[in-house]
Design an enzyme around this catalytic site. Structure first.
Site, mmCIF file in Angstrom:
data_model
loop_
_atom_site.group_PDB
_atom_site.id
_atom_site.type_symbol
_atom_site.label_atom_id
_atom_site.label_comp_id
_atom_site.label_asym_id
_atom_site.label_seq_id
_atom_site.Cartn_x
_atom_site.Cartn_y
_atom_site.Cartn_z
ATOM 1 N N TYR A 167 11.001 -2.890 -3.446
ATOM 2 C CA TYR A 167 11.297 -3.261 -5.054
ATOM 3 C C TYR A 167 12.517 -3.805 -5.147
ATOM 4 O O TYR A 167 13.470 -3.359 -4.851
ATOM 5 C CB TYR A 167 10.900 -1.881 -5.800
ATOM 6 C CG TYR A 167 9.694 -1.238 -5.766
ATOM 7 C CD1 TYR A 167 8.555 -1.795 -5.937
ATOM 8 C CD2 TYR A 167 9.822 -0.128 -5.500
ATOM 9 C CE1 TYR A 167 7.297 -1.044 -5.889
ATOM 10 C CE2 TYR A 167 8.614 0.815 -5.406
ATOM 11 C CZ TYR A 167 7.432 0.204 -5.740
ATOM 12 O OH TYR A 167 6.420 0.915 -5.477
ATOM 13 N N HIS A 189 -4.362 -5.509 -1.503
ATOM 14 C CA HIS A 189 -3.013 -4.698 -1.951
ATOM 15 C C HIS A 189 -3.302 -4.163 -3.191
ATOM 16 O O HIS A 189 -4.086 -4.661 -3.865
ATOM 17 C CB HIS A 189 -1.630 -5.820 -1.953
ATOM 18 C CG HIS A 189 -0.507 -5.251 -2.273
ATOM 19 N ND1 HIS A 189 0.124 -4.656 -3.236
ATOM 20 C CD2 HIS A 189 0.438 -4.798 -1.232
ATOM 21 C CE1 HIS A 189 1.215 -4.287 -2.964
ATOM 22 N NE2 HIS A 189 1.442 -4.259 -1.725
ATOM 23 N N ASP A 221 7.617 -5.654 1.006
ATOM 24 C CA ASP A 221 9.219 -5.570 1.018
ATOM 25 C C ASP A 221 9.549 -4.488 -0.073
ATOM 26 O O ASP A 221 8.763 -4.438 -1.026
ATOM 27 C CB ASP A 221 9.699 -6.879 0.881
ATOM 28 C CG ASP A 221 9.601 -7.807 -0.234
ATOM 29 O OD1 ASP A 221 8.642 -7.373 -1.163
ATOM 30 O OD2 ASP A 221 10.112 -8.823 -0.548
ATOM 31 N N PHE A 264 6.467 1.919 -1.299
ATOM 32 C CA PHE A 264 5.763 2.039 -2.730
ATOM 33 C C PHE A 264 6.404 3.181 -3.449
ATOM 34 O O PHE A 264 5.988 3.444 -4.698
ATOM 35 C CB PHE A 264 4.272 2.588 -2.362
ATOM 36 C CG PHE A 264 3.679 1.351 -1.812
ATOM 37 C CD1 PHE A 264 3.109 0.181 -2.689
ATOM 38 C CD2 PHE A 264 3.037 1.273 -0.526
ATOM 39 C CE1 PHE A 264 2.410 -0.730 -2.103
ATOM 40 C CE2 PHE A 264 2.256 0.331 0.052
ATOM 41 C CZ PHE A 264 2.161 -0.768 -0.765
#
Length: 215
Positions: free
Chosen positions: A62, A182, A60, A73
């Site tokens: 930031y 991740h 999801d 990202f």
């Protein structure tokens, strides 16, 4: 949003789950601090569907002010590079010697055909995962299925549990799936570092006559 996505998005927006999601978001944006800005929620879909080569699935956005801007990202040029992206750059450096971006803005990846899509497209300030279970997961599942059916020879980079949950929606005979832990500092050493995903993605694209990504 790019017009190439219009048939798909119009269809999804008309469904009952998305109407419920929209109602939730209307209240959330009115009463709380939510990221990214409304105008940037669907920014990933400014990528021409016909030009998509690689699909990066995040979790999801930031949840700190000024960071989320609609691309998984990625952060605006003025923002400090977040830890997960620092680790992504470290892996690129290990594979290629250096990465191409001077900041944390991944707009140049998008311009090359990388779809930077989060599993959930909005979040309440300072509350990671706060908009999970509201309908976004159903929407992004539909996106993945649509890409799988409409395109060939895509590379899907599935990092972390949320992204890897989409694996069974992708035809491995038509596309390449690369999955690992991740890039978060909490998990990067459990399989993200050393995964060679960026080079493997480019090797696959080159094999199918598609221009490689300058990572």
């Amino acid at each position: 949003m790019h017009e190439s996505w219009k048939p798909f998005l119009d269809s999804e927006f008309a469904k009952s789950y998305f109407r419920e999601l929209s109602a939730f978001l209307h209240v959330a944006y009115a009463e709380k601090q939510v990221f990214p800005a409304k105008s940037q929620v669907f920014r990933a879909f400014t990528t021409d569907l016909a030009e998509v080569k690689v699909v990066v699935l995040g979790q999801d956005p930031y949840h700190t002010p000024g960071a989320a801007h609609g691309l998984a990202f990625s952060v605006p040029d003025s923002q400090t590079i977040p830890p997960s992206l620092v680790n992504i750059y470290k892996e690129i450096d290990a594979e290629y010697g250096q990465h191409a971006n001077p900041t944390g803005n991944l707009r140049n990846w998008q311009q090359q055909g990388v779809l930077l899509l989060n599993n959930v497209l909005t979040v309440e300030a300072h509350k990671a995962g706060s908009h999970r279970g509201k309908g976004w997961e159903q929407f992004t599942e539909a996106v993945v299925r649509y890409l799988d059916a409409e395109r060939e020879h895509l590379v899907f980079l599935l990092w972390g549990r949320d992204a890897r949950s989409k694996k069974n929606m992708i035809d491995v005979n038509r596309h390449l799936i690369l999955e690992s832990a991740h890039p978060s500092p909490l998990s990067a050493h459990n399989g993200f570092f050393g995964n060679s995903h960026f080079r493997r993605a480019n090797d696959y694209l080159a094999k199918h006559g598609v221009a490689e990504i300058e990572w």
